[in-house]
Design a protein around this motif. Sequence first.
Motif, PDB file in Angstrom:
ATOM      1  N   ARG A   8       0.843  -1.196   0.000  1.00 23.97           N
ATOM      2  CA  ARG A   8       0.000   0.000   0.000  1.00 23.97           C
ATOM      3  C   ARG A   8       0.879   1.248   0.000  1.00 23.97           C
ATOM      4  O   ARG A   8       1.870   1.339   0.708  1.00 23.97           O
ATOM      5  CB  ARG A   8      -0.927  -0.019   1.211  1.00 23.97           C
TER       6      ARG A   8
ATOM      7  N   ARG B 186      -8.602  -6.828  -3.074  1.00 24.73           N
ATOM      8  CA  ARG B 186      -9.052  -5.655  -3.818  1.00 24.73           C
ATOM      9  C   ARG B 186      -8.550  -4.351  -3.207  1.00 24.73           C
ATOM     10  O   ARG B 186      -9.029  -3.270  -3.548  1.00 24.73           O
ATOM     11  CB  ARG B 186     -10.590  -5.672  -3.889  1.00 24.73           C
TER      12      ARG B 186
ATOM     13  N   ILE C 179      -8.702  -3.391   0.040  1.00 25.36           N
ATOM     14  CA  ILE C 179      -9.506  -2.894   1.155  1.00 25.36           C
ATOM     15  C   ILE C 179      -9.164  -3.683   2.420  1.00 25.36           C
ATOM     16  O   ILE C 179      -9.261  -4.911   2.429  1.00 25.36           O
ATOM     17  CB  ILE C 179     -11.010  -3.025   0.855  1.00 25.36           C
TER      18      ILE C 179
ATOM     19  N   ARG D 165     -13.205   6.659   4.641  1.00 27.20           N
ATOM     20  CA  ARG D 165     -13.666   5.485   3.881  1.00 27.20           C
ATOM     21  C   ARG D 165     -13.704   4.246   4.784  1.00 27.20           C
ATOM     22  O   ARG D 165     -13.013   3.259   4.540  1.00 27.20           O
ATOM     23  CB  ARG D 165     -12.786   5.252   2.659  1.00 27.20           C
TER      24      ARG D 165
ATOM     25  N   CYS E 204     -16.725  -2.381  -2.631  1.00 28.68           N
ATOM     26  CA  CYS E 204     -15.702  -1.843  -3.557  1.00 28.68           C
ATOM     27  C   CYS E 204     -16.177  -0.558  -4.209  1.00 28.68           C
ATOM     28  O   CYS E 204     -15.423   0.420  -4.305  1.00 28.68           O
ATOM     29  CB  CYS E 204     -15.335  -2.886  -4.602  1.00 28.68           C
TER      30      CYS E 204
ATOM     31  N   LYS F  76     -13.949   2.613  -2.912  1.00 29.20           N
ATOM     32  CA  LYS F  76     -12.833   2.873  -3.822  1.00 29.20           C
ATOM     33  C   LYS F  76     -13.132   3.987  -4.805  1.00 29.20           C
ATOM     34  O   LYS F  76     -12.290   4.319  -5.646  1.00 29.20           O
ATOM     35  CB  LYS F  76     -12.461   1.592  -4.559  1.00 29.20           C
ATOM     36  N   LYS F  77     -14.321   4.568  -4.720  1.00 33.79           N
ATOM     37  CA  LYS F  77     -14.646   5.653  -5.636  1.00 33.79           C
ATOM     38  C   LYS F  77     -14.257   6.991  -5.021  1.00 33.79           C
ATOM     39  O   LYS F  77     -14.257   7.146  -3.806  1.00 33.79           O
ATOM     40  CB  LYS F  77     -16.136   5.642  -5.979  1.00 33.79           C
TER      41      LYS F  77
END
Length: 259
Positions: free
Chosen positions: A24, A58, A60, A106, A253, A257-258
């Motif tokens: 990350r 993914r 997260i 988030r 997701c 993730k947006k």
Amino acid sequence: MEKYVEINSMGYTLRGMMHIPENRNEKIPFVILFHGFQDDRNEINFVHTELSRRLCERGIGSVRFDFLGSGESDGCFEDITVSREVQNGLDILDYVDALPFVDSSRIALHGLSLGGCVAGMVAGLRKEKVKALSLWCPALDLVYNMREKNLCGQDVSDIEEKGYADVEGLRLSLDFYKDCLGIDPYAIASQFDKRVNLVHGDQDITASCDVSRKLKDMYGDRADLLIVSGAEHRFTSVPYRKARMESALRFLCNELKKG
């Protein structure tokens, strides 16, 4: 990476597993998973373990704690009440929010069965900290049915006389019953003002499908509802499990993730 973690909640140690994506380069989105009644952080047929690992693939992160009196956490089953699990949830949320590698804007909550009731209440109480809410077979009706001394179809009308109810060899305390008399999960959950994803089986006799329909009506256009035909509470077939898993993954997701 999967990492064993502990936190303190109400003077008890809660034990859990954290999933952190590798490589990350920035703060990561994160999901907190809440398990159901008489279960633990891995959940029915290890479905929460799978969800955590698939989220991690993914990008997260996530954490799964055993509630007080469940799994490997401190306490015994008699210590459980819905309000205490909600406090556990609030303490877990505060813990995650303070982690330096987590993007605090988030953070999503996910819950199954009674864990879905808890997730909805935590989201309502801390709506400013929760980005999205994912619920599988949420069992808000457990609280209201318990007021009638009915626990998932089991008659527990002797709970006041005995001081506990015998639930598959576990003692459910009188405190659990009394706590249910004083809380209103729908009223608390209704305060959440962001996106919600609901999945329920139409053959569920443990947590009525009507709960998810009522939540859909309550949240309106902010909620999506998937009713899986033939599925019961445990979603015990490969197609049922796949439908539930893919719905949650797609939703989490998309929301985390947006932007």
